[in-house]
Design a protein around this motif. Structure first.
Motif, PDB file in Angstrom:
ATOM      1  N   PRO A  95      61.179  37.016  55.493  1.00  0.00           N
ATOM      2  CA  PRO A  95      61.336  36.856  54.040  1.00  0.00           C
ATOM      3  C   PRO A  95      60.063  37.048  53.233  1.00  0.00           C
ATOM      4  O   PRO A  95      60.118  37.458  52.077  1.00  0.00           O
ATOM      5  N   ASP A  96      58.896  36.764  53.822  1.00  0.00           N
ATOM      6  CA  ASP A  96      57.645  36.857  53.076  1.00  0.00           C
ATOM      7  C   ASP A  96      56.963  38.214  53.218  1.00  0.00           C
ATOM      8  O   ASP A  96      55.859  38.415  52.707  1.00  0.00           O
ATOM      9  N   LEU A  97      57.629  39.139  53.917  1.00  0.00           N
ATOM     10  CA  LEU A  97      57.103  40.499  54.033  1.00  0.00           C
ATOM     11  C   LEU A  97      57.887  41.430  53.112  1.00  0.00           C
ATOM     12  O   LEU A  97      58.968  41.095  52.635  1.00  0.00           O
ATOM     13  N   THR A  98      57.328  42.613  52.885  1.00  0.00           N
ATOM     14  CA  THR A  98      57.973  43.581  51.989  1.00  0.00           C
ATOM     15  C   THR A  98      59.140  44.272  52.687  1.00  0.00           C
ATOM     16  O   THR A  98      59.318  44.170  53.908  1.00  0.00           O
ATOM     17  N   VAL A  99      59.898  45.008  51.889  1.00  0.00           N
ATOM     18  CA  VAL A  99      61.007  45.786  52.430  1.00  0.00           C
ATOM     19  C   VAL A  99      60.503  46.803  53.449  1.00  0.00           C
ATOM     20  O   VAL A  99      61.055  46.925  54.548  1.00  0.00           O
ATOM     21  N   VAL A 135      65.885  49.588  45.300  1.00  0.00           N
ATOM     22  CA  VAL A 135      64.766  48.662  45.130  1.00  0.00           C
ATOM     23  C   VAL A 135      63.503  49.373  45.594  1.00  0.00           C
ATOM     24  O   VAL A 135      63.560  50.337  46.350  1.00  0.00           O
ATOM     25  N   THR A 136      62.353  48.893  45.138  1.00  0.00           N
ATOM     26  CA  THR A 136      61.101  49.499  45.574  1.00  0.00           C
ATOM     27  C   THR A 136      60.739  48.974  46.961  1.00  0.00           C
ATOM     28  O   THR A 136      61.013  47.813  47.280  1.00  0.00           O
ATOM     29  N   PRO A 137      60.142  49.800  47.801  1.00  0.00           N
ATOM     30  CA  PRO A 137      59.775  49.362  49.154  1.00  0.00           C
ATOM     31  C   PRO A 137      58.815  48.177  49.163  1.00  0.00           C
ATOM     32  O   PRO A 137      58.753  47.440  50.151  1.00  0.00           O
ATOM     33  N   GLU A 138      58.084  47.991  48.054  1.00  0.00           N
ATOM     34  CA  GLU A 138      57.099  46.896  47.996  1.00  0.00           C
ATOM     35  C   GLU A 138      57.738  45.535  47.678  1.00  0.00           C
ATOM     36  O   GLU A 138      57.067  44.501  47.722  1.00  0.00           O
ATOM     37  N   THR A 139      59.032  45.504  47.395  1.00  0.00           N
ATOM     38  CA  THR A 139      59.718  44.249  47.064  1.00  0.00           C
ATOM     39  C   THR A 139      59.723  43.314  48.263  1.00  0.00           C
ATOM     40  O   THR A 139      59.940  43.742  49.403  1.00  0.00           O
ATOM     41  N   LEU A 140      59.474  42.024  48.007  1.00  0.00           N
ATOM     42  CA  LEU A 140      59.554  41.036  49.085  1.00  0.00           C
ATOM     43  C   LEU A 140      61.010  40.745  49.417  1.00  0.00           C
ATOM     44  O   LEU A 140      61.865  40.653  48.528  1.00  0.00           O
TER      45      LEU A 140
END
Length: 506
Positions: A95-99, A135-140
């Motif tokens: 959960p605390d890492l990005t997509v 969604v953007t790949p940088e989303t958590l």
């Protein structure tokens, strides 16, 4: 070379004397979408865990043949290496890492000895497009809804060079639009020669996409149905799944008697501080005694947020408006206040929020009302057993004993335990958030029957559901939500899937 990419022959598996699989035979052709169906506890997930190496070679009887070769998987990575990918019901994300970090976790894109993060983001973007997740790949991951997290799981599986993709209830947490997107993805994979096994309780999905469907019941292979021969229909599937015909999955109530309003919301709003916006906006709603209210809407429409705002506001929204229970304005600031006011909430995420999976049935049933089995602050364990036994019987919870760990129960039986927990709290108003998500048709019928029984006893139910058939089949009145607002209210006799969707997409 065989036309089958997979053959599972004579598979048997026992757990402490209980035979979960009994001489199961299961075959999948190359480039085929093969649905595996059956009631909860039929052995579907167990069979797939045998296939993927969760249950290693030697812990079961029978043979796994993949691409013509007998396999002996000792761990999951063994099945992954030869091209088998599996997505379980329980999400396996950080959960605390990005997509993008999740999609390529354990399968990193490297340049020499180092991870190439720029290329990882590029490849992740491609995977997200395949599952139509905007969604953007940088989303958590923790900032995504459960449905969007499920799509990330699927993107993660597609990032590996799979020949056979197994999906265990992939659309259970998805709304209808996202479910359709997923089925389109599976069709595209089929066109690319990738075989898919899909476990699903949604019969419409099975009928729409399956080339073949194998039915398991009580750990045995009952039949394999062929779509090309016209064998896959709802009535045939149900009869083979449950061993009997269910002519109407939505049981009717003979007499509908409604009393006064038991719950009223006036200009009700909830502001999510973290998101910085209203998630519930100026809602006006009422529920009568003995009534089932359906709340329909697409994912993100504010349905669950509305339920949480009523049930003691555990997300700490900033609330505005009036909430009246049984004619009195109630200052409900905590779930314990809601329970005292006679409100209970059965969450959509029974595994994450609804149950203590490592505890047994009796502990889960009693936890919402410990005062009901305590004297001077001391729990009466004998009374706890009596209460749990009553609910196990009345809700038809299928388990070896009250000491069975809830995490080992089927989805349908877990849902019954979650329901029993809140019924023991003695509510007058019961909020059911996706009450039949991820459970089979037989268990659904049982849940609906329980709902009707509760209503006949004077309870009122607010039912949130993404299944329009369920909303139409069980509700007396329907509210449709979009963007946190009530877009419309309609009596059941004038409601249709079309006019619900029209309001939900405004």
């Amino acid at each position: 070379m065989s036309e089958y990419i997979l053959e599972m022959n004579g598979i048997s598996k026992e757990f402490t004397g209980v035979k979960a699989l009994d001489n199961v035979n299961f075959k999948v052709k190359k480039g085929e979408i093969h649905c595996l169906i059956g009631e909860n506890g039929a052995g579907k997930s167990t069979l797939m865990k045998v296939l993927s190496g969760v249950y290693p070679y030697g812990t079961y009887q029978g043979d796994i043949v993949f691409e013509g070769n007998v396999q002996q998987f000792n761990k999951i990575s063994d099945s992954v290496k030869i091209g088998i990918g599996i997505i379980y019901q329980e999400l396996a994300l950080f959960p605390d890492l990005t997509v993008y970090e999740n999609i390529f976790a354990g399968n990193e894109v490297k340049r020499g000895p180092f991870i190439d993060w720029n290329q990882t983001i590029v490849e992740s973007t491609k995977m997200l497009k395949k599952v139509k997740l905007n969604v953007t790949p940088e989303t958590l991951i923790k900032d995504l809804s459960v449905g969007k997290q499920q799509l990330v799981e699927i993107a993660k599986a597609l990032s590996k060079e799979v020949k056979l993709l197994i999906l265990d209830e992939p659309t259970a947490a998805l709304n209808e639009d996202d479910s359709e997107n997923l089925l389109e993805v599976l069709s595209e994979l089929k066109n690319q020669g990738i075989s898919c096994i899909m476990i699903s309780h949604k019969l419409k999905e099975v009928i729409s996409i399956a080339d073949k469907a194998t039915v398991l019941r009580d750990g045995r292979t009952i039949c394999t149905l062929d779509a090309s021969k016209g064998e896959i229909s709802e009535s045939v599937i149900i009869k083979n799944m449950v061993g009997r015909e269910i002519n109407d999955i939505y049981p009717k109530r003979a007499n509908k008697l409604f009393g006064d309003n038991v719950l009223e919301l006036t200009n009700w709003s909830a502001f999510d501080v973290q998101l910085g916006r209203k998630v519930v906006n100026d809602v006006n709603l009422h529920v009568k005694k003995g009534e089932i209210i359906g709340i329909a809407g697409l994912m993100g429409s504010g349905r669950t947020e509305l339920a949480l705002s009523i049930f003691g506001n555990p997300k700490a929204y900033k609330l505005q408006g009036d909430l009246v229970v049984n004619g009195s304005s109630k200052p409900i600031k905590h779930p314990r206040d809601a329970i005292k006011a006679g409100i209970a909430y059965v969450t959509e995420d029974r595994k994450g929020d609804g149950l203590f999976l490592i505890q047994d049935i009796k502990n889960n049933v009693s936890v919402a009302n410990l005062n009901g089995i305590s004297t001077n602050g001391i729990i009466n364990t004998n009374e706890e057993v009596i209460v749990a036994t009553d609910y196990k019987k009345s809700l038809n919870i299928k388990a070896s004993s009250l000491e069975q760990v809830v995490g080992n129960l089927s989805g349908g039986n877990q849902q019954k335990v979650s329901l029993g927990k809140w019924l023991f709290a003695g509510p007058k108003i019961l909020i059911l958030d996706e009450p039949t998500r991820g459970i089979d048709v037989g268990a659904k019928f049982e849940i609906y029957t329980i709902m009707n029984k509760l209503i006949s006893q004077g309870m009122s139910i607010i039912m949130i559901s993404s299944e329009l058939g369920e909303v139409l089949g069980m509700s007396d009145r329907i509210y449709v939500m979009a963007e946190g607002k009530i877009k419309g209210e309609m009596a059941i006799d004038v409601a249709t899937q079309e006019n619900i969707m029209q309001l939900a997409t405004q």
